[in-house]
Scaffold this motif. Structure first.
Motif, PDB file in Angstrom:
ATOM      1  N   GLY A 156       0.790  -1.216   0.000  1.00  0.00           N
ATOM      2  CA  GLY A 156       0.000   0.000   0.000  1.00  0.00           C
ATOM      3  C   GLY A 156       0.827   1.273   0.000  1.00  0.00           C
ATOM      4  N   ARG A 157       2.143   1.147   0.221  1.00  0.00           N
ATOM      5  CA  ARG A 157       3.011   2.336   0.235  1.00  0.00           C
ATOM      6  C   ARG A 157       4.047   2.294  -0.889  1.00  0.00           C
ATOM      7  N   PHE A 158       4.544   1.117  -1.215  1.00  0.00           N
ATOM      8  CA  PHE A 158       5.593   0.964  -2.233  1.00  0.00           C
ATOM      9  C   PHE A 158       4.994   0.311  -3.474  1.00  0.00           C
ATOM     10  N   THR A 159       5.544   0.686  -4.629  1.00  0.00           N
ATOM     11  CA  THR A 159       5.123   0.085  -5.891  1.00  0.00           C
ATOM     12  C   THR A 159       6.348  -0.262  -6.720  1.00  0.00           C
ATOM     13  N   ILE A 160       6.416  -1.501  -7.157  1.00  0.00           N
ATOM     14  CA  ILE A 160       7.503  -1.948  -8.028  1.00  0.00           C
ATOM     15  C   ILE A 160       6.991  -1.937  -9.473  1.00  0.00           C
ATOM     16  N   SER A 161       7.863  -1.535 -10.379  1.00  0.00           N
ATOM     17  CA  SER A 161       7.499  -1.541 -11.794  1.00  0.00           C
ATOM     18  C   SER A 161       8.770  -1.728 -12.609  1.00  0.00           C
ATOM     19  N   ARG A 162       8.598  -1.950 -13.901  1.00  0.00           N
ATOM     20  CA  ARG A 162       9.785  -2.099 -14.742  1.00  0.00           C
ATOM     21  C   ARG A 162       9.499  -1.546 -16.134  1.00  0.00           C
ATOM     22  N   ASP A 163      10.544  -1.070 -16.781  1.00  0.00           N
ATOM     23  CA  ASP A 163      10.473  -0.548 -18.137  1.00  0.00           C
ATOM     24  C   ASP A 163      11.445  -1.360 -18.978  1.00  0.00           C
ATOM     25  N   LEU A 164      10.908  -2.255 -19.800  1.00  0.00           N
ATOM     26  CA  LEU A 164      11.774  -3.126 -20.596  1.00  0.00           C
ATOM     27  C   LEU A 164      12.622  -2.336 -21.588  1.00  0.00           C
ATOM     28  N   ALA A 165      12.056  -1.287 -22.150  1.00  0.00           N
ATOM     29  CA  ALA A 165      12.795  -0.500 -23.138  1.00  0.00           C
ATOM     30  C   ALA A 165      14.028   0.147 -22.522  1.00  0.00           C
ATOM     31  N   LYS A 166      13.928   0.479 -21.249  1.00  0.00           N
ATOM     32  CA  LYS A 166      15.052   1.119 -20.553  1.00  0.00           C
ATOM     33  C   LYS A 166      15.840   0.132 -19.711  1.00  0.00           C
ATOM     34  N   ASN A 167      15.424  -1.131 -19.700  1.00  0.00           N
ATOM     35  CA  ASN A 167      16.081  -2.142 -18.865  1.00  0.00           C
ATOM     36  C   ASN A 167      16.211  -1.661 -17.421  1.00  0.00           C
ATOM     37  N   THR A 168      15.134  -1.126 -16.905  1.00  0.00           N
ATOM     38  CA  THR A 168      15.172  -0.506 -15.578  1.00  0.00           C
ATOM     39  C   THR A 168      13.994  -0.980 -14.734  1.00  0.00           C
ATOM     40  N   VAL A 169      14.283  -1.239 -13.473  1.00  0.00           N
ATOM     41  CA  VAL A 169      13.265  -1.563 -12.486  1.00  0.00           C
ATOM     42  C   VAL A 169      13.177  -0.399 -11.508  1.00  0.00           C
ATOM     43  N   TYR A 170      11.974  -0.081 -11.099  1.00  0.00           N
ATOM     44  CA  TYR A 170      11.755   1.051 -10.197  1.00  0.00           C
ATOM     45  C   TYR A 170      11.109   0.574  -8.901  1.00  0.00           C
ATOM     46  N   LEU A 171      11.323   1.347  -7.865  1.00  0.00           N
ATOM     47  CA  LEU A 171      10.611   1.156  -6.607  1.00  0.00           C
ATOM     48  C   LEU A 171      10.135   2.532  -6.156  1.00  0.00           C
ATOM     49  N   GLN A 172       8.845   2.778  -6.334  1.00  0.00           N
ATOM     50  CA  GLN A 172       8.251   4.026  -5.867  1.00  0.00           C
ATOM     51  C   GLN A 172       7.874   3.848  -4.407  1.00  0.00           C
ATOM     52  N   MET A 173       8.414   4.702  -3.565  1.00  0.00           N
ATOM     53  CA  MET A 173       8.196   4.582  -2.132  1.00  0.00           C
ATOM     54  C   MET A 173       7.484   5.829  -1.637  1.00  0.00           C
ATOM     55  N   ASN A 174       6.268   5.649  -1.152  1.00  0.00           N
ATOM     56  CA  ASN A 174       5.466   6.745  -0.619  1.00  0.00           C
ATOM     57  C   ASN A 174       5.229   6.547   0.873  1.00  0.00           C
ATOM     58  N   SER A 175       4.793   7.597   1.522  1.00  0.00           N
ATOM     59  CA  SER A 175       4.491   7.544   2.960  1.00  0.00           C
ATOM     60  C   SER A 175       5.635   6.888   3.729  1.00  0.00           C
ATOM     61  N   LEU A 176       6.825   7.340   3.478  1.00  0.00           N
ATOM     62  CA  LEU A 176       8.001   6.722   4.093  1.00  0.00           C
ATOM     63  C   LEU A 176       8.010   6.919   5.596  1.00  0.00           C
ATOM     64  N   LYS A 177       8.534   5.905   6.268  1.00  0.00           N
ATOM     65  CA  LYS A 177       8.621   5.897   7.725  1.00  0.00           C
ATOM     66  C   LYS A 177      10.086   5.766   8.128  1.00  0.00           C
ATOM     67  N   PRO A 178      10.428   6.218   9.330  1.00  0.00           N
ATOM     68  CA  PRO A 178      11.823   6.054   9.785  1.00  0.00           C
ATOM     69  C   PRO A 178      12.290   4.604   9.730  1.00  0.00           C
ATOM     70  N   GLU A 179      11.395   3.663   9.942  1.00  0.00           N
ATOM     71  CA  GLU A 179      11.789   2.243   9.910  1.00  0.00           C
ATOM     72  C   GLU A 179      12.074   1.742   8.502  1.00  0.00           C
ATOM     73  N   ASP A 180      11.825   2.563   7.486  1.00  0.00           N
ATOM     74  CA  ASP A 180      12.200   2.214   6.119  1.00  0.00           C
ATOM     75  C   ASP A 180      13.672   2.535   5.842  1.00  0.00           C
ATOM     76  N   THR A 181      14.335   3.175   6.779  1.00  0.00           N
ATOM     77  CA  THR A 181      15.745   3.515   6.611  1.00  0.00           C
ATOM     78  C   THR A 181      16.581   2.255   6.448  1.00  0.00           C
ATOM     79  N   ALA A 182      17.342   2.201   5.361  1.00  0.00           N
ATOM     80  CA  ALA A 182      18.150   1.016   5.060  1.00  0.00           C
ATOM     81  C   ALA A 182      18.920   1.270   3.768  1.00  0.00           C
ATOM     82  N   VAL A 183      19.827   0.365   3.483  1.00  0.00           N
ATOM     83  CA  VAL A 183      20.415   0.311   2.144  1.00  0.00           C
ATOM     84  C   VAL A 183      19.509  -0.587   1.297  1.00  0.00           C
ATOM     85  N   TYR A 184      19.110  -0.075   0.151  1.00  0.00           N
ATOM     86  CA  TYR A 184      18.204  -0.806  -0.731  1.00  0.00           C
ATOM     87  C   TYR A 184      18.995  -1.388  -1.897  1.00  0.00           C
TER      88      TYR A 184
END
Length: 126
Positions: free
Chosen positions: A67-95
């Protein structure tokens, strides 16, 4: 061989948003799943989200990010995304993004992935 490079991390206040990108190169056509994991200091690497590379079907989210993060990918760009909304301090990390080239059935397990990026730091201040 698949080479992965993450970007988009940074410092954000709680409630804010960030979008992480993972640029893939090399034998990307051989990837079955792409996953995002994260690791906070003193903690084990944990699953965040996964997507099927070719079809774009989202296979799983960790309960903590649903409900807060969304994963997606763009084949043309060979790229994967992670949209992160409503971030919380506990989301702090190396991704980290990761590529599975063997077709695992257990996308939430880090050891099932074959290639990893170097990671990008996300820090959420309270």
């Amino acid at each position: 061989q698949v080479h992965l490079v993450e970007s988009g991390g940074g410092l954000v206040q709680a409630g804010g948003s960030l979008r992480l990108s993972c640029a893939a190169s090399g034998r990307t056509f051989s990837s079955y799943h792409m996953g995002w994991f994260r690791q906070a200091p003193g903690k084990e690497r944990e699953f965040v989200a996964a997507i099927t590379w070719r079809s774009g079907v989202i296979t799983n989210y960790a309960d903590s990010v649903k409900g807060r993060f969304t994963i997606s990918r763009d084949l043309a760009k060979n790229t994967v995304y992670l949209q992160m909304n409503s971030l919380k301090p506990e989301d702090t990390a190396v991704y980290y993004c990761a590529a599975d080239v063997r077709g695992t059935r257990t996308v939430v397990v880090a050891t099932e992935y074959d290639y990893w990026g170097q990671g990008t730091q996300v820090t959420v201040s309270s």
